[in-house]
Design a protein around this motif. Structure first.
Motif, PDB file in Angstrom:
ATOM      1  N   ASP A  12      35.280  33.624  59.417  1.00 26.98           N
ATOM      2  CA  ASP A  12      36.542  33.126  60.027  1.00 26.98           C
ATOM      3  C   ASP A  12      37.773  33.693  59.355  1.00 26.98           C
ATOM      4  O   ASP A  12      38.886  33.338  59.719  1.00 26.98           O
ATOM      5  CB  ASP A  12      36.621  31.591  59.913  1.00 26.98           C
ATOM      6  N   LYS A  13      37.577  34.477  58.326  1.00 27.53           N
ATOM      7  CA  LYS A  13      38.699  35.024  57.551  1.00 27.53           C
ATOM      8  C   LYS A  13      39.561  33.928  56.930  1.00 27.53           C
ATOM      9  O   LYS A  13      40.781  34.013  56.947  1.00 27.53           O
ATOM     10  CB  LYS A  13      39.575  35.918  58.431  1.00 27.53           C
ATOM     11  N   THR A  14      38.911  32.886  56.427  1.00 28.63           N
ATOM     12  CA  THR A  14      39.694  31.810  55.825  1.00 28.63           C
ATOM     13  C   THR A  14      39.514  31.727  54.311  1.00 28.63           C
ATOM     14  O   THR A  14      40.033  30.824  53.683  1.00 28.63           O
ATOM     15  CB  THR A  14      39.315  30.446  56.434  1.00 28.63           C
ATOM     16  N   VAL A  15      38.750  32.647  53.734  1.00 29.91           N
ATOM     17  CA  VAL A  15      38.591  32.633  52.272  1.00 29.91           C
ATOM     18  C   VAL A  15      39.940  32.950  51.645  1.00 29.91           C
ATOM     19  O   VAL A  15      40.607  33.894  52.058  1.00 29.91           O
ATOM     20  CB  VAL A  15      37.636  33.739  51.777  1.00 29.91           C
ATOM     21  N   PHE A  16      40.296  32.164  50.647  1.00 27.62           N
ATOM     22  CA  PHE A  16      41.538  32.463  49.942  1.00 27.62           C
ATOM     23  C   PHE A  16      41.203  33.434  48.802  1.00 27.62           C
ATOM     24  O   PHE A  16      40.524  33.084  47.853  1.00 27.62           O
ATOM     25  CB  PHE A  16      42.158  31.166  49.416  1.00 27.62           C
ATOM     26  N   ILE A  17      41.658  34.674  48.921  1.00 34.47           N
ATOM     27  CA  ILE A  17      41.352  35.693  47.911  1.00 34.47           C
ATOM     28  C   ILE A  17      42.548  35.892  46.985  1.00 34.47           C
ATOM     29  O   ILE A  17      43.659  36.135  47.450  1.00 34.47           O
ATOM     30  CB  ILE A  17      41.004  37.050  48.572  1.00 34.47           C
ATOM     31  N   SER A  18      42.306  35.787  45.695  1.00 33.11           N
ATOM     32  CA  SER A  18      43.343  36.142  44.710  1.00 33.11           C
ATOM     33  C   SER A  18      42.961  37.463  44.071  1.00 33.11           C
ATOM     34  O   SER A  18      41.826  37.629  43.639  1.00 33.11           O
ATOM     35  CB  SER A  18      43.412  35.106  43.585  1.00 33.11           C
ATOM     36  N   CYS A  19      43.895  38.377  44.023  1.00 30.76           N
ATOM     37  CA  CYS A  19      43.632  39.622  43.303  1.00 30.76           C
ATOM     38  C   CYS A  19      44.527  39.657  42.076  1.00 30.76           C
ATOM     39  O   CYS A  19      45.718  39.353  42.175  1.00 30.76           O
ATOM     40  CB  CYS A  19      43.950  40.825  44.172  1.00 30.76           C
ATOM     41  N   ILE A  20      43.964  40.026  40.958  1.00 30.22           N
ATOM     42  CA  ILE A  20      44.774  40.138  39.749  1.00 30.22           C
ATOM     43  C   ILE A  20      44.847  41.601  39.335  1.00 30.22           C
ATOM     44  O   ILE A  20      43.821  42.248  39.142  1.00 30.22           O
ATOM     45  CB  ILE A  20      44.197  39.278  38.615  1.00 30.22           C
ATOM     46  N   VAL A  21      46.051  42.100  39.253  1.00 32.18           N
ATOM     47  CA  VAL A  21      46.255  43.510  38.919  1.00 32.18           C
ATOM     48  C   VAL A  21      47.141  43.602  37.680  1.00 32.18           C
ATOM     49  O   VAL A  21      48.336  43.335  37.761  1.00 32.18           O
ATOM     50  CB  VAL A  21      46.931  44.256  40.088  1.00 32.18           C
TER      51      VAL A  21
END
Ligand code: UDP
Ligand code: MG
Length: 322
Positions: A12-21
């Motif tokens: 469903d494209k509802t995953v909350f993704i955090s990217c740390i750069v």
């Protein structure tokens, strides 16, 4: 999240993704990287955040980040000076709120395309998915072999199992991030901590690309320091081995003493043996200095822990809700 929920939320494209750069003097690549990253994230989900941690850059990196469009969902943490990548990552982790958190370098060496593979694995039920470098050919002979020696040593003298050729490039479920946030230690060896937490883990191979631009900020001395931190934070073998060495040397000395006494009683005293004496003194002196040095390493680490200083100071905190 349960595995069924994971599969669903990925679909469903509802995953909350955090990217740390983490970025340190990456003016040449940072804009392009964030643009590409947000583009790829958009294909995977409708909710994401990109937490850029500026590790005290002294070039145009910050300006470049400020100019990025709002739609990129960039959140910025600016450390008050250069604290090193481990601490920059820690700062990012402490501010990440995603269902999954992905760590990756800003220099394109960690392929953005791997993220979808990582997500797939996560949906299958793995809580930690780490990238395994396919080859270290791009690195110098010296660096490669020292890395090998380090992993071998860690394998032998610590109780945690640090996977070979796995770096910071990884995806972590929220429960792992929560666990890492709770670690109070100041001297952080992230690779060790990742391994320490456990949970269901899997490696995914990827090919390290050449840095797109700029230059690697890792110097040999910095890597050696990191290796020492790694060993001293996860093993007490170097501290304890000297007891055994001391025991062995004393035992040999005792046997030798008995031998000398016997020889003197039988043949009478004479002066030879001066070189033996010098060698023995130097050998023991060396061992003692070495063991004192190793005590020092651990004491230095105890010292930084008891000072209870904050791990880092923030100068900028942009885009986070209070
Ligand atoms: N980095 C950082 N602080 C530092 C050194 C590096 O935040 O003190 C960041 C850097 O901007 C990059 C990542 O850590 O995004 C990896 O650094 P680099 O490419 O220099 O290391 P290498 O790939 O050679 O291990
Ligand atoms: Mg790099």
């Amino acid at each position: 999240m349960l595995p069924e929920q994971r599969i669903l939320s990925l679909k469903d494209k509802t995953v909350f993704i955090s990217c740390i750069v983490p970025v340190f003097n990456e003016e040449a690549v940072v804009e392009k990287f964030i643009e590409r990253l947000q583009f790829s994230l958009r294909e995977l989900t409708n909710q994401f955040e990109i937490i850029v941690v500026d590790d005290g850059s002294c070039d145009q990196t910050l300006e470049k980040i400020h100019q990025l469009p709002k739609s990129y969902n960039v959140k910025l943490l600016g450390l008050s000076r250069n604290f090193g990548k481990e601490i920059a990552l820690t700062a990012g982790l402490e501010h990440s709120s995603g269902d999954v958190t992905i760590l990756l370098d800003a220099d394109f060496q960690h392929p953005i395309e791997s993220i979808s593979v990582f997500m797939q694995r996560w949906a299958e039920g793995y809580d930690m998915v780490y990238g395994i470098r396919e080859s270290r050919e791009l690195e110098s002979y010296l660096k490669r072999n020292f890395a090998r020696l380090f992993y071998w040593l860690m394998q032998k003298i610590t109780k945690i199992d640090i996977p070979n050729n796995a770096g910071d490039f990884r995806l972590m479920d929220r429960k792992i991030v929560t666990a890492l946030k709770a670690f109070p230690e100041r001297t952080r060896f992230m690779k060790g901590l990742y391994a320490w937490v456990g949970y269901k883990t899997i490696g995914v191979p990827f090919v390290v690309k050449d840095r797109l631009a700029g230059k690697s900020s890792w110097r040999f001395s910095k890597l050696t320091e990191l290796a020492i931190t790694g060993i001293t934070s996860f093993s007490d073998v170097p501290l304890r081995v000297w007891g055994w060495v001391g025991f062995l040397i004393s035992f040999i000395a005792l046997v030798y003493a008995i031998y000398i006494i016997t020889v003197t009683l039988i043949y009478g005293a004479d002066l030879p043996g001066f070189p033996t004496l010098v060698v023995a003194i130097m050998f023991l002196g060396g061992i003692q200095l070495l063991s004192i040095g190793i005590l020092g390493e651990y004491i230095a680490r105890i010292f930084t822990e008891v000072k209870q200083r904050p791990k880092y100071l923030l100068q900028i905190k942009d885009g986070f809700e209070e």
